[in-house]
Scaffold this motif. Structure first.
Motif, mmCIF file in Angstrom:
data_model
loop_
_atom_site.group_PDB
_atom_site.id
_atom_site.type_symbol
_atom_site.label_atom_id
_atom_site.label_comp_id
_atom_site.label_asym_id
_atom_site.label_seq_id
_atom_site.Cartn_x
_atom_site.Cartn_y
_atom_site.Cartn_z
ATOM 1 N N SER A 78 0.878 -1.326 -0.089
ATOM 2 C CA SER A 78 0.024 0.075 -0.026
ATOM 3 C C SER A 78 1.025 1.185 0.005
ATOM 4 N N THR A 79 0.447 2.436 -0.517
ATOM 5 C CA THR A 79 0.950 3.454 -0.535
ATOM 6 C C THR A 79 0.641 4.725 0.487
ATOM 7 N N LYS A 80 -0.413 4.351 1.262
ATOM 8 C CA LYS A 80 -0.765 5.605 2.272
ATOM 9 C C LYS A 80 -1.711 4.789 3.050
ATOM 10 N N LEU A 81 -1.635 5.296 4.352
ATOM 11 C CA LEU A 81 -2.381 4.878 5.437
ATOM 12 C C LEU A 81 -3.079 6.140 6.094
ATOM 13 N N TYR A 82 -4.467 6.151 6.292
ATOM 14 C CA TYR A 82 -5.335 7.249 6.688
ATOM 15 C C TYR A 82 -5.964 6.458 8.138
ATOM 16 N N VAL A 83 -5.699 7.357 9.055
ATOM 17 C CA VAL A 83 -6.644 6.954 10.176
ATOM 18 C C VAL A 83 -7.259 8.131 10.698
ATOM 19 N N PHE A 84 -8.756 7.911 11.062
ATOM 20 C CA PHE A 84 -9.575 9.118 11.123
ATOM 21 C C PHE A 84 -10.834 8.657 11.976
ATOM 22 N N ILE A 85 -11.325 9.443 12.782
ATOM 23 C CA ILE A 85 -12.815 9.416 13.241
ATOM 24 C C ILE A 85 -13.670 9.505 12.120
ATOM 25 N N GLY A 86 -14.655 8.416 12.002
ATOM 26 C CA GLY A 86 -15.479 8.503 10.813
ATOM 27 C C GLY A 86 -16.964 8.404 11.572
ATOM 28 N N LYS A 87 -17.786 9.270 10.864
ATOM 29 C CA LYS A 87 -19.170 8.761 11.219
ATOM 30 C C LYS A 87 -20.143 8.025 9.960
ATOM 31 N N LYS A 88 -20.882 6.900 10.381
ATOM 32 C CA LYS A 88 -21.228 6.107 9.051
ATOM 33 C C LYS A 88 -22.338 6.971 8.374
ATOM 34 N N GLU A 151 -21.711 -1.457 12.063
ATOM 35 C CA GLU A 151 -22.657 -1.817 13.078
ATOM 36 C C GLU A 151 -22.637 -0.414 14.047
ATOM 37 N N TYR A 152 -21.769 0.410 13.988
ATOM 38 C CA TYR A 152 -21.469 1.408 14.866
ATOM 39 C C TYR A 152 -21.918 2.587 14.081
ATOM 40 N N ASP A 153 -22.190 3.983 14.934
ATOM 41 C CA ASP A 153 -22.258 4.856 14.158
ATOM 42 C C ASP A 153 -20.890 6.031 14.151
ATOM 43 N N TYR A 154 -20.133 5.633 15.102
ATOM 44 C CA TYR A 154 -18.863 6.346 15.005
ATOM 45 C C TYR A 154 -17.936 5.215 15.439
ATOM 46 N N CYS A 155 -16.565 5.188 14.601
ATOM 47 C CA CYS A 155 -15.403 4.279 14.833
ATOM 48 C C CYS A 155 -14.111 5.247 14.503
ATOM 49 N N LEU A 156 -13.025 4.810 15.051
ATOM 50 C CA LEU A 156 -11.795 5.258 14.458
ATOM 51 C C LEU A 156 -11.377 4.039 13.654
ATOM 52 N N PHE A 173 -10.678 -1.877 13.951
ATOM 53 C CA PHE A 173 -11.501 -0.545 13.891
ATOM 54 C C PHE A 173 -11.718 -0.550 15.410
ATOM 55 N N ASP A 174 -12.004 0.620 15.909
ATOM 56 C CA ASP A 174 -12.403 0.735 17.129
ATOM 57 C C ASP A 174 -13.773 1.867 17.282
ATOM 58 N N ASP A 175 -14.737 1.052 17.937
ATOM 59 C CA ASP A 175 -15.742 1.799 18.310
ATOM 60 C C ASP A 175 -15.706 3.094 19.221
ATOM 61 N N ILE A 176 -15.850 4.304 19.000
ATOM 62 C CA ILE A 176 -15.644 5.391 19.822
ATOM 63 C C ILE A 176 -16.936 6.197 20.220
ATOM 64 N N TYR A 177 -16.895 6.953 21.465
ATOM 65 C CA TYR A 177 -17.934 7.573 22.001
ATOM 66 C C TYR A 177 -17.396 8.877 22.550
ATOM 67 N N MET A 178 -18.362 9.894 22.440
ATOM 68 C CA MET A 178 -17.718 11.213 23.199
ATOM 69 C C MET A 178 -17.748 11.288 24.410
ATOM 70 N N THR A 179 -16.962 11.845 25.233
ATOM 71 C CA THR A 179 -16.618 12.118 26.541
ATOM 72 C C THR A 179 -17.185 13.264 27.011
ATOM 73 N N LYS A 180 -17.436 13.527 28.364
ATOM 74 C CA LYS A 180 -18.036 14.879 28.807
ATOM 75 C C LYS A 180 -17.078 16.097 28.633
ATOM 76 N N GLU A 181 -15.807 15.814 28.350
ATOM 77 C CA GLU A 181 -14.715 16.701 27.965
ATOM 78 C C GLU A 181 -14.826 17.218 26.700
ATOM 79 N N GLY A 182 -15.689 16.611 25.839
ATOM 80 C CA GLY A 182 -15.451 16.795 24.386
ATOM 81 C C GLY A 182 -14.733 15.960 23.477
ATOM 82 N N ARG A 183 -14.045 14.842 24.120
ATOM 83 C CA ARG A 183 -12.865 14.103 23.352
ATOM 84 C C ARG A 183 -13.709 12.726 23.123
ATOM 85 N N TRP A 184 -13.047 11.875 22.098
ATOM 86 C CA TRP A 184 -13.474 10.952 21.693
ATOM 87 C C TRP A 184 -12.654 9.692 22.055
ATOM 88 N N ALA A 185 -13.414 8.566 22.751
ATOM 89 C CA ALA A 185 -12.638 7.267 23.363
ATOM 90 C C ALA A 185 -13.282 6.218 23.126
#
Length: 269
Positions: A78-88, A151-156, A173-185
């Motif tokens: 492969s020539t490139k790797l993209y890692v991002f928070i995605g909303k389905k 099957e998830y709405d948000y993933c890394l 993949f990693d399913d992720i959720y918003m925290t009270k501090e405004g970060r994704w985890a």
């Protein structure tokens, strides 16, 4: 090939299979219809009254249209790797087909909104990529933890660029959720899931999720639940499990680089 009565009939005795010579027998009324089906073929319907008029019955089914999936050589990198928070936005699955041989892989096309780039700096607001995975993924057994990213709405998400095609790193993949501090985890997973991060190797943090990561379990599974969920990081009581620890997305990428992403070191600066 099989013959059976209309869908209004629920009696499975009205279903039959052909023998080695492709002959079959079935009890039916003249007013009934028979449906003939075979893997990778288009199902056809015949009225029994019409079939009995024929001296010889010879049923031929047409092959279903089939999309040939692109081939990917293990020798080409492969020539490139993209890692991002995605909303389905949308996902759709290409059915297994005869034109792709005997592969047990499924092919999912996915379109996501890019919420935040973690690595690779994808330039567009939306991304469409392809995921190839075994059509029968490992069972997760614990709701809300599921077997497919779709099957998830948000993933890394971790996506490779290969010959101009964007392809998800298989099974990662990693399913992720918003925290009270405004970060994704992402919450700490129970032992035994194929993408579990062991707390023995990487220390999880206390996470204040906006929506608590919790679910109910049946009493008969209590022993299994207590064995598989790290007691120090989860609360288990009265048939409910609450996951209080996990990993922020920035740390997830660093952790994945030591495991599944290690073979792509040449893409990571």
């Amino acid at each position: 090939m099989q013959g059976f009565k209309p869908e209004s009939e629920t009696n499975k005795n009205y279903r039959t299979r052909t023998d080695n010579l492709l002959n079959f027998e079935i009890k039916a009324k003249l007013s009934d219809s028979l449906f003939f089906e075979s893997q990778y073929h288009t199902t056809k319907k015949y009225l029994v009254a019409d079939l009995v008029k024929k001296k010889k019955i010879n049923i031929k089914l047409k092959l279903e249209p089939c999309e040939v999936w692109p081939s990917h050589s293990e020798e080409e990198k492969s020539t490139k790797l993209y890692v991002f928070i995605g909303k389905k936005i949308k996902t759709w699955v290409s059915p297994l087909g005869y034109c792709n041989g005997v592969s047990l892989d499924s092919r999912t096309l996915a379109k996501y909104l890019v919420i935040k780039n973690i690595y690779g700096d994808f330039k567009k607001d939306t991304i469409q990529f392809t995921s190839y995975a075994h059509s029968y993924p490992m069972e997760q057994n614990y709701i809300p933890f599921k077997g497919s990213f779709s099957e998830y709405d948000y993933c890394l998400l971790y996506v490779l660029k290969y010959k101009g095609e964007l392809i998800q790193v298989r099974y990662l993949f990693d399913d992720i959720y918003m925290t009270k501090e405004g970060r994704w985890a992402s919450p700490l997973k129970p032992k035994g899931l194929f993408h579990t991060i062991s707390p023995d190797l990487f220390k999880p943090e206390k996470i204040n999720f906006i929506t608590p990561i919790e679910f109910e379990y049946e009493e008969k599974f209590e022993k299994q639940i207590k064995q598989n969920f790290p007691e120090a990081y989860t609360k288990i009581s009265d048939g409910k499990i609450t996951v209080n620890y996990g990993f922020y997305v920035e740390d997830l990428f660093e952790i994945r680089k030591t495991g599944r992403l290690k073979e792509y070191d040449y893409l990571i600066k």
